[in-house]
Design an enzyme around this catalytic site. Structure first.
Site, PDB file in Angstrom:
ATOM      1  N   GLU A  22      36.396  50.782  53.764  1.00 38.62           N
ATOM      2  CA  GLU A  22      37.404  51.239  54.271  1.00 38.62           C
ATOM      3  C   GLU A  22      37.782  52.387  53.260  1.00 38.62           C
ATOM      4  O   GLU A  22      37.380  52.177  51.971  1.00 38.62           O
ATOM      5  CB  GLU A  22      38.535  50.202  54.167  1.00 38.62           C
ATOM      6  CG  GLU A  22      38.242  49.355  55.466  1.00 38.62           C
ATOM      7  CD  GLU A  22      39.238  48.270  55.698  1.00 38.62           C
ATOM      8  OE1 GLU A  22      39.348  47.865  57.056  1.00 38.62           O
ATOM      9  OE2 GLU A  22      39.852  47.830  54.655  1.00 38.62           O
TER      10      GLU A  22
ATOM     11  N   CYS B 126      37.516  37.992  41.736  1.00 39.57           N
ATOM     12  CA  CYS B 126      38.894  37.650  40.969  1.00 39.57           C
ATOM     13  C   CYS B 126      39.724  36.817  42.294  1.00 39.57           C
ATOM     14  O   CYS B 126      39.406  36.839  43.507  1.00 39.57           O
ATOM     15  CB  CYS B 126      39.668  39.293  41.162  1.00 39.57           C
ATOM     16  SG  CYS B 126      38.773  40.410  40.079  1.00 39.57           S
TER      17      CYS B 126
ATOM     18  N   CYS C  78      46.026  47.623  48.753  1.00 33.01           N
ATOM     19  CA  CYS C  78      44.710  47.049  48.015  1.00 33.01           C
ATOM     20  C   CYS C  78      44.510  45.434  47.914  1.00 33.01           C
ATOM     21  O   CYS C  78      45.379  44.976  47.954  1.00 33.01           O
ATOM     22  CB  CYS C  78      44.915  47.446  46.214  1.00 33.01           C
ATOM     23  SG  CYS C  78      45.001  49.134  46.158  1.00 33.01           S
TER      24      CYS C  78
ATOM     25  N   CYS D 215      42.286  56.662  48.714  1.00 31.39           N
ATOM     26  CA  CYS D 215      41.981  55.462  48.213  1.00 31.39           C
ATOM     27  C   CYS D 215      40.400  55.351  48.747  1.00 31.39           C
ATOM     28  O   CYS D 215      40.251  54.980  49.972  1.00 31.39           O
ATOM     29  CB  CYS D 215      42.940  54.274  48.209  1.00 31.39           C
ATOM     30  SG  CYS D 215      42.380  52.630  47.669  1.00 31.39           S
TER      31      CYS D 215
HETATM   32  N1  SAH Z   1      37.524  46.687  41.474  1.00 28.58           N
HETATM   33  C1  SAH Z   1      38.330  47.518  40.768  1.00 28.58           C
HETATM   34  C2  SAH Z   1      39.057  48.587  42.150  1.00 28.58           C
HETATM   35  C3  SAH Z   1      39.457  47.837  43.271  1.00 28.58           C
HETATM   36  S1  SAH Z   1      40.520  46.631  43.386  1.00 28.58           S
HETATM   37  C4  SAH Z   1      39.560  46.785  40.583  1.00 28.58           C
HETATM   38  O1  SAH Z   1      39.591  45.789  40.288  1.00 28.58           O
HETATM   39  O2  SAH Z   1      40.561  47.468  39.654  1.00 28.58           O
HETATM   40  C5  SAH Z   1      41.957  47.907  43.233  1.00 28.58           C
HETATM   41  C6  SAH Z   1      43.286  47.164  42.769  1.00 28.58           C
HETATM   42  O3  SAH Z   1      43.844  46.316  43.787  1.00 28.58           O
HETATM   43  C7  SAH Z   1      43.250  46.451  41.527  1.00 28.58           C
HETATM   44  O4  SAH Z   1      44.035  46.845  40.459  1.00 28.58           O
HETATM   45  C8  SAH Z   1      43.194  45.179  41.806  1.00 28.58           C
HETATM   46  O5  SAH Z   1      43.698  44.254  40.961  1.00 28.58           O
HETATM   47  C9  SAH Z   1      44.378  45.167  42.893  1.00 28.58           C
HETATM   48  N2  SAH Z   1      44.454  44.107  43.848  1.00 28.58           N
HETATM   49  C10 SAH Z   1      43.367  43.411  44.266  1.00 28.58           C
HETATM   50  N3  SAH Z   1      43.814  42.103  45.274  1.00 28.58           N
HETATM   51  C11 SAH Z   1      45.251  42.492  45.134  1.00 28.58           C
HETATM   52  C12 SAH Z   1      46.156  41.589  45.893  1.00 28.58           C
HETATM   53  N4  SAH Z   1      46.005  40.560  46.638  1.00 28.58           N
HETATM   54  N5  SAH Z   1      47.500  42.212  45.570  1.00 28.58           N
HETATM   55  C13 SAH Z   1      47.544  43.289  44.926  1.00 28.58           C
HETATM   56  N6  SAH Z   1      47.006  43.875  44.255  1.00 28.58           N
HETATM   57  C14 SAH Z   1      45.509  43.517  44.547  1.00 28.58           C
HETATM   58 FE1  SF4 Z   2      38.384  41.833  41.254  1.00 30.19          FE
HETATM   59 FE2  SF4 Z   2      38.717  44.619  41.889  1.00 30.19          FE
HETATM   60 FE3  SF4 Z   2      36.617  43.308  42.847  1.00 30.19          FE
HETATM   61 FE4  SF4 Z   2      38.979  42.586  43.908  1.00 30.19          FE
HETATM   62  S1  SF4 Z   2      37.881  44.689  44.151  1.00 30.19           S
HETATM   63  S2  SF4 Z   2      37.362  41.083  43.162  1.00 30.19           S
HETATM   64  S3  SF4 Z   2      40.243  43.011  42.183  1.00 30.19           S
HETATM   65  S4  SF4 Z   2      36.848  43.538  40.734  1.00 30.19           S
END
Ligand code: SAH
Ligand code: SF4
Length: 360
Positions: free
Chosen positions: A97, A121, A340, A110
């Site tokens: 997406e 995570c 996000c 984005c």
């Molecule tokens: N993997 C990278 C980029 C993609 S995630 C990273 O982790 O930075 C993009 C952003 O969305 C990151 O800052 C991540 O921590 C945040 N994010 C992921 N899940 C989320 C959620 N459930 N609520 C708010 N922000 C979230």
């Molecule tokens: Fe963690 Fe970013 Fe991957 Fe989600 S997209 S699992 S926040 S590293």
């Protein structure tokens, strides 16, 4: 049969040399290469057939040595707040997406760097599905091309900023990401300072990015100012501790005028305690980083909730009082799961869109 070269994944220099060699072999003038290049970068051509200032024979002759594959739109969802989410179907059936986010003065895109994500995570919907595969540089760039084409068609103008905050960990896919950065910057003319790579803290990747001469921006998904707390949210903390990540950021910072942002998702009762705010502010101050507070977006796999607005305000104020620039990021596109961390969840529940999803 061997597949042709994926033309959208070539940097401008590679593209020029490939095309010049191709046209030379065919006894064509050198300027043909320039024509194709213009169709790709300026014309956002969909395919070789669109390149109408080339003889028909030459258009046909490009297909074979080269391929030009655009993702197919699986769905478009429009939020009430103007945010637009594209779900793209890649050639092997994977879904990724990208989200267009209009603000007063600009249009931000984005984009995704991987199908899924292997970082796991605990607050992120994408993380729960695991990594499906890396995207190629062409697939990363194609999200931009298709989104820009769509934005032009809809009268929404030029994409001003690109953030790698869609699906995936961009620095875990440097093979796809690094050429894509070059192509977006040199080919499509998106300023390096207008492209932000968001990472969960992959140290070797941060160091590699620091070595690039361009001033790409970096966002670190911090989410906790101590290693102990961070470990409960981000499994990668076990491999690259907060101290190591901050060390890498220092290298990035010293490599020259590149602004760093800390992303901090506020989860009620988990990482929003008042005493954490000054700790976060101190870390940010040490790197002259900007702090972005993001209210947590609930995901299907966890019963966590976003911090209530007054807790967010208190947290932000405590950071501000320490002289650290901070912003509370307004959740965008919530009604279409465009926020996000929601991206995978929305793909999974695609069969049964929410009543107000506005899927067109
Ligand atoms: N993997 C990278 C980029 C993609 S995630 C990273 O982790 O930075 C993009 C952003 O969305 C990151 O800052 C991540 O921590 C945040 N994010 C992921 N899940 C989320 C959620 N459930 N609520 C708010 N922000 C979230
Ligand atoms: Fe963690 Fe970013 Fe991957 Fe989600 S997209 S699992 S926040 S590293």
């Amino acid at each position: 049969m061997e597949k042709g070269l994926d033309i959208l994944g070539l940097t401008p220099i590679e593209l020029d040399s490939e095309l010049e060699a191709h046209f030379q072999k065919r006894g064509q003038p050198k300027y043909r290469a320039h024509q194709v290049r213009e169709w790709i970068f300026d014309g956002l051509a969909l395919g070789f057939g669109d390149m109408t200032n080339l003889p028909v024979k030459e258009r046909h002759a490009l297909a074979g040595p080269f391929v030009m594959e655009e993702p197919v739109v699986a769905s478009i969802a429009r939020s009430k707040d103007g945010t637009v989410k594209h779900l793209w179907h890649l050639r092997d059936g994977e879904l990724v997406e990208s989200v267009l986010i209009p603000t007063e003065d600009r249009l931000t895109l984005c984009i995704s760097s991987q199908a899924g994500c292997g970082m796991g995570c605990t607050f992120c919907a994408t993380g729960f599905g695991g990594l499906r595969r890396n995207l190629t540089s062409a697939e990363i760039v194609a999200q931009y091309r298709a989104s820009q084409r769509w934005a032009f068609d809809e009268g929404k103008g030029r994409i001003g900023n690109i953030v790698f905050m869609g699906m995936g960990e961009p620095l875990a896919n440097r093979k796809g990401l690094f050429p894509a950065l070059t192509i977006l910057n040199q080919g499509y003319g998106v300023g390096a300072r207008r492209i932000t790579v968001s990472t969960v803290g992959l140290v070797p990747g941060i160091l590699d990015l620091a070595e690039r001469p361009e001033q790409f921006r970096l966002a670190l998904s911090l989410h906790a100012p101590t290693s102990e707390l961070r470990r409960t949210l981000i499994p990668l903390e076990d491999r690259y501790s907060l101290a190591e990540v901050l060390g890498a950021l220092r290298v990035f910072d010293e490599a020259g005028g590149k602004r760093i942002t800390f992303e901090y998702t506020l989860i009620n009762g988990v990482n929003d305690h008042e005493h954490l705010a000054p700790q976060l502010a101190d870390l940010a101050a040490g790197l002259q980083a900007f702090v972005n507070l993001i209210p947590f977006n609930p995901i299907p796999y966890q019963d966590w909730e976003p911090s209530p607005p007054d807790r967010v305000r208190t947290f932000a104020k405590a950071i501000e009082e320490r002289g650290v620039p901070v912003a509370v990021r307004e959740p965008r596109g919530r009604d279409i799961d465009a926020a996000c961390g929601q991206l995978r969840a929305s793909a999974i529940t695609e069969e049964e869109p929410q009543a107000d999803a506005g899927v067109t």
